[in-house]
Every structure is written in C-alpha cells, then in structure tokens.
Design a protein around this motif. Structure first.
Motif, PDB file in Angstrom:
ATOM      1  N   VAL A   1       0.841  -1.205   0.000  1.00 28.22           N
ATOM      2  CA  VAL A   1       0.000   0.000   0.000  1.00 28.22           C
ATOM      3  C   VAL A   1       0.877   1.256   0.000  1.00 28.22           C
ATOM      4  CG1 VAL A   1      -1.643   1.351   1.389  1.00 28.22           C
ATOM      5  CG2 VAL A   1      -2.058  -1.080   0.968  1.00 28.22           C
TER       6      VAL A   1
ATOM      7  N   TYR B   1      -3.012  -0.895  -8.231  1.00 24.27           N
ATOM      8  CA  TYR B   1      -2.935  -2.151  -7.485  1.00 24.27           C
ATOM      9  C   TYR B   1      -1.591  -2.822  -7.735  1.00 24.27           C
ATOM     10  CZ  TYR B   1      -3.866  -4.967 -11.682  1.00 24.27           C
ATOM     11  OH  TYR B   1      -3.798  -5.563 -12.912  1.00 24.27           O
TER      12      TYR B   1
ATOM     13  N   ASP C   1      -4.940  -3.851  -3.461  1.00 25.82           N
ATOM     14  CA  ASP C   1      -5.417  -2.605  -4.062  1.00 25.82           C
ATOM     15  C   ASP C   1      -4.925  -1.402  -3.269  1.00 25.82           C
ATOM     16  OD1 ASP C   1      -7.028  -3.604  -6.249  1.00 25.82           O
ATOM     17  OD2 ASP C   1      -8.411  -4.354  -4.727  1.00 25.82           O
ATOM     18  N   LYS C   2      -4.823  -0.293  -3.969  1.00 26.27           N
ATOM     19  CA  LYS C   2      -4.532   0.980  -3.312  1.00 26.27           C
ATOM     20  C   LYS C   2      -5.648   1.199  -2.291  1.00 26.27           C
ATOM     21  CE  LYS C   2      -3.007   5.451  -4.979  1.00 26.27           C
ATOM     22  NZ  LYS C   2      -2.962   6.295  -6.183  1.00 26.27           N
ATOM     23  N   ASN C   3      -5.305   1.565  -1.068  1.00 27.39           N
ATOM     24  CA  ASN C   3      -6.282   1.632   0.014  1.00 27.39           C
ATOM     25  C   ASN C   3      -6.119   2.965   0.730  1.00 27.39           C
ATOM     26  OD1 ASN C   3      -7.410   1.370   2.672  1.00 27.39           O
ATOM     27  ND2 ASN C   3      -7.397  -0.854   2.432  1.00 27.39           N
ATOM     28  N   GLU C   4      -7.029   3.881   0.464  1.00 30.13           N
ATOM     29  CA  GLU C   4      -6.931   5.242   1.024  1.00 30.13           C
ATOM     30  C   GLU C   4      -7.011   5.243   2.553  1.00 30.13           C
ATOM     31  OE1 GLU C   4      -6.088   7.892  -0.647  1.00 30.13           O
ATOM     32  OE2 GLU C   4      -6.173   6.852  -2.570  1.00 30.13           O
ATOM     33  N   GLU C   5      -7.906   4.440   3.099  1.00 34.03           N
ATOM     34  CA  GLU C   5      -8.070   4.405   4.560  1.00 34.03           C
ATOM     35  C   GLU C   5      -6.790   3.900   5.239  1.00 34.03           C
ATOM     36  OE1 GLU C   5     -10.867   2.109   7.797  1.00 34.03           O
ATOM     37  OE2 GLU C   5     -11.712   2.541   5.814  1.00 34.03           O
TER      38      GLU C   5
END
Length: 169
Positions: free
Chosen positions: A108, A118, A137-141
């Motif tokens: 990430v 991703y 996957d790219k995960n903003e949180e």
C-alpha cells in the motif's frame, strides 16, 4: 552506458526498455531497481518489479509462430506493481485467504508513492517453488493510517522519545 547517463532517475516508474542512451547512443544498458521514496514520511524502499504491458505486440509472437495461451485484451492497461517473497513451508501453511498484514502495508505504501492502482504480492515456497498470488489494491483508509503513524513516529524521534510499550495481553 559509458557516458554515465542515468535514464528514468526522475521518473517514478523508471524507464521501460529504452532502445539506446539518448546522450551517447550506447545500446548496452544496465537496469536498476525502482525506488519508492517519500522524504516527508521518511519512507524508502525498492520495488521488485513494475509490469507494463502498454507496448505488448501480438505480432512478435506471430512472426515466430508462438501460440498465445492468454487473451491479450485481458492484460492490465496500467503498470502493475509486483513484490515477491520467498517463504518456508511453515509460513506457507499459515497463509490461507490473505497475505501477511505487514506485506500488505508495504505494498500500500509503494502503491501510493508510485501512484499505481494495485499490485500483486507473490509468495514462492522455497521447498518446491509453488506460488500463491494476492492482489493488493490501493487503500486510502490504510494509507491515511500509515501516514498518521509515520508522522507520529517522526515527531517522537525529533523529541528523542521512545514509543509507548505494547500491551501485553
């Protein structure tokens, strides 16, 4: 090349297979790992691979009469980050439906620094070279949480503070 020119040093993803050095024309080039750096957060690492299929050409296979075992339209349209880990059979048995959390965090971070959607985490079992592949996957949180933690730790370093002890229970 002999002139010492480094191609792609300023590009996040480096340069995908230049034909020759733009400075001296030398055709024998060596390749370095892609670095993922964020000076503000003090992150630094090397990416194993970035796969880019944007220049994939069926004709290269056709001219040598090599049958395709895949549908080229299924290839990713954007570059894909790939990180590879070798593990022993004890670790292999522990991996079921998801990758190790700390490797997910690493991917990430790389995905956000390199601005990729991703990546793939590929485990290879040392005993027999079997593979397990996980999409990350790219995960903003998660990224926001990682940044908060990194900034807190940098602040503690600047104040010469130790982190609080972890709970024992």
């Amino acid at each position: 090349p002999s002139c010492g020119n480094v191609h792609g040093k300023k590009d996040k993803l480096g340069v995908f297979k230049p034909d020759a050095c733009e400075k001296c024309g030398h055709k024998s080039l060596s390749y370095d790992e892609i670095s993922a750096k964020d000076k503000e957060l003090n992150f630094y690492g090397h990416v194993d691979q970035v796969l880019d299929f944007s220049k994939f050409n069926n004709d290269e296979f056709d001219k040598y009469d090599i049958p395709l075992k895949f549908n080229p339209s299924n290839l990713p349209k954007e570059p894909v980050l790939v990180d590879m880990k070798t593990i022993n059979s004890n670790q292999w048995r522990k991996i079921k439906d998801d990758c190790h959390f700390y490797y997910r965090v690493q991917l990430v971070i790389y995905l956000h620094i390199l601005d990729l959607p991703y990546g793939l985490l590929i485990y290879e079992k040392k005993d027999d070279s079997n593979l397990k592949i996980f999409r990350v996957d790219k995960n903003e949180e998660m990224w926001e949480s990682i940044k908060r933690q990194a900034k807190l730790m940098l602040e503690m370093v600047n104040k010469k503070m130790l982190p609080p002890p972890r709970p024992s229970g």
